[in-house]
Design a protein around this motif. Structure first.
Motif, PDB file in Angstrom:
ATOM      1  N   VAL A  90     -24.627  -0.005  -0.834  1.00  0.00           N
ATOM      2  CA  VAL A  90     -25.532  -0.594  -1.832  1.00  0.00           C
ATOM      3  C   VAL A  90     -25.366  -2.111  -1.848  1.00  0.00           C
ATOM      4  CG1 VAL A  90     -26.172  -0.648  -4.282  1.00  0.00           C
ATOM      5  CG2 VAL A  90     -25.383   1.498  -3.259  1.00  0.00           C
ATOM      6  N   ASN A  91     -26.483  -2.826  -1.705  1.00  0.00           N
ATOM      7  CA  ASN A  91     -26.454  -4.282  -1.735  1.00  0.00           C
ATOM      8  C   ASN A  91     -26.694  -4.766  -3.166  1.00  0.00           C
ATOM      9  OD1 ASN A  91     -26.580  -7.003  -1.170  1.00  0.00           O
ATOM     10  ND2 ASN A  91     -28.717  -6.927  -0.491  1.00  0.00           N
ATOM     11  N   ALA A  92     -25.620  -4.819  -3.932  1.00  0.00           N
ATOM     12  CA  ALA A  92     -25.685  -5.237  -5.337  1.00  0.00           C
ATOM     13  C   ALA A  92     -24.253  -5.459  -5.818  1.00  0.00           C
ATOM     14  CB  ALA A  92     -26.362  -4.155  -6.187  1.00  0.00           C
ATOM     15  N   LYS A  93     -24.130  -5.899  -7.075  1.00  0.00           N
ATOM     16  CA  LYS A  93     -22.800  -5.996  -7.686  1.00  0.00           C
ATOM     17  C   LYS A  93     -22.712  -4.953  -8.792  1.00  0.00           C
ATOM     18  CE  LYS A  93     -20.726 -10.488  -6.916  1.00  0.00           C
ATOM     19  NZ  LYS A  93     -21.585 -11.108  -5.930  1.00  0.00           N
ATOM     20  N   VAL A  94     -21.583  -4.270  -8.859  1.00  0.00           N
ATOM     21  CA  VAL A  94     -21.350  -3.352  -9.973  1.00  0.00           C
ATOM     22  C   VAL A  94     -20.266  -3.957 -10.865  1.00  0.00           C
ATOM     23  CG1 VAL A  94     -19.654  -1.901  -8.705  1.00  0.00           C
ATOM     24  CG2 VAL A  94     -20.863  -0.979 -10.699  1.00  0.00           C
ATOM     25  N   ASP A 116     -15.948  -7.647  -2.974  1.00  0.00           N
ATOM     26  CA  ASP A 116     -16.891  -8.702  -3.340  1.00  0.00           C
ATOM     27  C   ASP A 116     -18.082  -8.137  -4.129  1.00  0.00           C
ATOM     28  OD1 ASP A 116     -17.721  -7.277  -1.076  1.00  0.00           O
ATOM     29  OD2 ASP A 116     -18.989  -8.921  -0.360  1.00  0.00           O
ATOM     30  N   ARG A 117     -18.254  -6.811  -4.108  1.00  0.00           N
ATOM     31  CA  ARG A 117     -19.370  -6.173  -4.815  1.00  0.00           C
ATOM     32  C   ARG A 117     -18.935  -5.470  -6.100  1.00  0.00           C
ATOM     33  NH1 ARG A 117     -22.530  -3.081   0.186  1.00  0.00           N
ATOM     34  NH2 ARG A 117     -22.593  -4.899   1.573  1.00  0.00           N
ATOM     35  N   VAL A 118     -17.641  -5.201  -6.232  1.00  0.00           N
ATOM     36  CA  VAL A 118     -17.109  -4.487  -7.404  1.00  0.00           C
ATOM     37  C   VAL A 118     -16.336  -5.477  -8.259  1.00  0.00           C
ATOM     38  CG1 VAL A 118     -15.665  -2.582  -8.198  1.00  0.00           C
ATOM     39  CG2 VAL A 118     -16.943  -2.362  -6.053  1.00  0.00           C
ATOM     40  N   VAL A 119     -16.800  -5.699  -9.494  1.00  0.00           N
ATOM     41  CA  VAL A 119     -16.190  -6.693 -10.383  1.00  0.00           C
ATOM     42  C   VAL A 119     -15.503  -5.980 -11.552  1.00  0.00           C
ATOM     43  CG1 VAL A 119     -16.596  -8.746 -11.783  1.00  0.00           C
ATOM     44  CG2 VAL A 119     -18.043  -8.300  -9.783  1.00  0.00           C
ATOM     45  N   PHE A 120     -14.184  -6.143 -11.637  1.00  0.00           N
ATOM     46  CA  PHE A 120     -13.412  -5.545 -12.729  1.00  0.00           C
ATOM     47  C   PHE A 120     -13.335  -6.557 -13.866  1.00  0.00           C
ATOM     48  CE2 PHE A 120     -12.167  -3.222  -8.995  1.00  0.00           C
ATOM     49  CZ  PHE A 120     -11.943  -1.922  -9.436  1.00  0.00           C
ATOM     50  N   LEU A 121     -14.044  -6.283 -14.962  1.00  0.00           N
ATOM     51  CA  LEU A 121     -14.117  -7.229 -16.076  1.00  0.00           C
ATOM     52  C   LEU A 121     -13.066  -6.964 -17.154  1.00  0.00           C
ATOM     53  CD1 LEU A 121     -18.006  -7.379 -16.502  1.00  0.00           C
ATOM     54  CD2 LEU A 121     -16.540  -9.152 -15.535  1.00  0.00           C
ATOM     55  N   GLY A 122     -12.422  -5.796 -17.098  1.00  0.00           N
ATOM     56  CA  GLY A 122     -11.500  -5.430 -18.180  1.00  0.00           C
ATOM     57  C   GLY A 122     -12.279  -5.215 -19.468  1.00  0.00           C
TER      58      GLY A 122
END
Length: 361
Positions: free
Chosen positions: A219-223, A246-252
Motif C-alpha cells: 500500500v502506497n500510503a502512511k498508516v 517509513d510508511r508506519v508511524v507510531f504516534l503513541g
C-alpha cells in the motif's frame, strides 16, 4: 424511588479518568441517565484507599484495591459499598468477577441489570472456575443488556439467557467529533499526507496490528497508529524488518484523537479475535464521517460498520485482502465519500448518546 426518580447504582471496573472502552461507556450511560435518575457508581480504585467524590455530577465511590489477580481487582470493600446503597436497581457491567462476587455477597434486595460487554476470552481457566457464580447472577438478573445481536447468538453464556436479553449498542457523544481543531487537521495532513490511514488502540495481541503492518508492503500510503502497549517494540521491529518503517508511524498516546480521524482518508481496525467485542473506535471514526475497514469476527465488530455500506469487511489475519481493501478505498474518493456519509448517518440513528440513554431507560 425518590422524587419520582429511580435510584440506580452502576457497578463497574473503573471510572474515568481511568482510560478504557468500558469506562468510557459507563461514564456516557451515567451522564445520560442522571438527568432522569438518581445515579451513583461503585468501581475499584488503583490504590489501597477508598475515595468518594463527584465526577461530572455523578457520585463515584472508588473502592480500595489490595492487588490484582488475572486482571481482576481484589477489592473486598465493594461488598459493603453495594450492601449499604439504597438503590432500587443494581446495574453491573461484565466482565467483572469482583463486582459479581461482591453483589452476591452483599445480599442487596434491588432489581438487577447486567450489561454483558464480552465473554472472558483469554483467562479461560479463570472463566471456567467462575462460571457458576456468573450463571447464578445471570439467573437472578431481571434483564441482560447485550451490545449487539450477533453477540447474543455467538456467546454460549448469553444464549442460555436469551429470553431476557435486550440489545443496546454502545454509543458516543457525537458533539465531541463535531468540534474540530482544523489547524491541527491541516498540520497532520501536511506532515503525513496526501494518503493517510488511521488505526487506534492498545498494542495488544488481539488488535492484529502485525497484519496491518505487513499489508503496508502493498500500500502506497502512511498508516498512523495511535496508542501504546506491551507489543509496541515488537511491532516497531516488524515494520523495520519488512522495510515499511517509513510508511508506519507510531504516534503513541495523543491528547486529542479527533483531528486524526478528520485528517485520515479511512479508519482500519484489523482485529483478529473475539476479544475485540465491539470496537468502539469504529464509532468515533464513523461519527467523523470516515469509512471503516474491519474484520469478519464473530463479535459486534462487523455489526458496527457494515460491509458495502459504511466501509469494507475482510477476513481476519488476511494480509492480501486487507491491502486490497485499503487500496480500493484510497483510489476511489467517491466511494470513500459515500461510505463516510452513510457511516455518520448510522452513528446518528444507532450509536448516539441520546439513543443509548433512551434505550437504557
Amino acid at each position: 424511588m425518590s422524587n419520582g426518580r429511580f435510584r440506580v447504582l452502576h457497578v463497574g471496573k473503573f471510572y474515568p479518568p481511568h482510560r478504557g472502552g468500558m469506562e468510557t461507556h459507563l461514564e456516557l450511560v451515567c451522564e445520560g441517565l442522571r438527568r432522569r435518575c438518581d445515579v451513583s457508581v461503585v468501581v475499584a480504585n488503583d490504590g489501597l484507599r477508598t475515595i468518594s467524590s463527584r465526577a461530572g455530577g455523578v457520585p463515584v465511590t472508588r473502592v480500595g484495591t489490595l492487588g490484582h489477580l488475572a486482571g481482576t481487582s481484589i477489592s473486598p470493600g465493594m461488598t459493603r459499598a453495594i450492601r449499604r446503597h439504597p438503590a432500587e436497581i443494581i446495574h453491573i457491567h461484565w466482565p467483572n468477577p469482583t463486582a459479581v462476587a461482591a453483589y452476591l455477597l452483599s445480599g442487596h434486595p434491588g432489581r438487577l441489570i447486567i450489561t454483558y460487554h464480552s465473554d472472558v476470552v483469554r483467562q479461560r481457566i479463570l472463566a471456567k472456575g467462575f462460571e457458576p457464580l456468573l450463571r447464578k447472577v445471570l439467573d437472578r438478573a431481571a434483564a441482560v443488556i447485550a451490545t449487539s445481536p450477533c453477540y447474543v447468538e455467538t456467546s454460549d453464556v448469553l444464549r442460555a439467557v436469551k429470553e431476557k436479553c435486550h440489545v443496546i449498542p454502545l454509543g458516543l457523544c457525537t458533539e465531541l467529533c463535531d468540534s474540530v481543531n482544523f489547524a491541527e487537521v491541516d498540520r497532520i495532513q501536511t506532515k503525513f499526507g496526501p494518503r493517510i490511514l488511521l488505526s487506534v488502540g492498545r498494542h495488544v495481541y488481539y488488535k492484529g496490528f502485525e497484519y496491518l503492518i505487513a499489508a503496508m508492503q502493498h500500500v502506497n500510503a502512511k498508516v498512523l497508529l495511535v496508542g501504546d502497549g506491551p507489543l509496541r517494540r515488537d511491532l516497531e521491529a516488524l515494520a523495520k524488518r519488512l522495510g515499511v518503517d517509513d510508511r508506519v508511524v507510531f504516534l503513541g498516546e495523543v491528547n486529542d484523537v479527533i483531528p486524526y480521524y478528520h485528517a485520515a482518508d479511512m479508519f482500519v481496525l484489523p482485529s483478529i479475535t473475539r476479544s475485540e467485542a465491539f470496537g468502539i473506535v469504529q464509532i468515533e471514526a464513523m461519527a467523523c464521517g470516515r469509512p471503516v475497514i474491519n474484520t469478519s469476527l464473530d463479535s459486534a465488530v462487523p455489526f458496527v460498520s457494515l460491509h458495502g455500506k459504511t466501509g469494507l469487511t475482510v477476513a481476519p489475519q488476511n494480509v492480501e485482502r486487507l491491502a486490497w481493501a485499503m487500496n480500493l478505498l484510497l483510489d476511489d474518493e467517491d466511494l470513500r465519500t459515500q461510505y463516510g456519509r452513510a457511516a455518520r448517518r448510522r452513528v446518528d440513528t444507532e450509536f448516539a448518546a441520546d439513543v443509548l440513554t433512551e434505550r437504557t431507560l
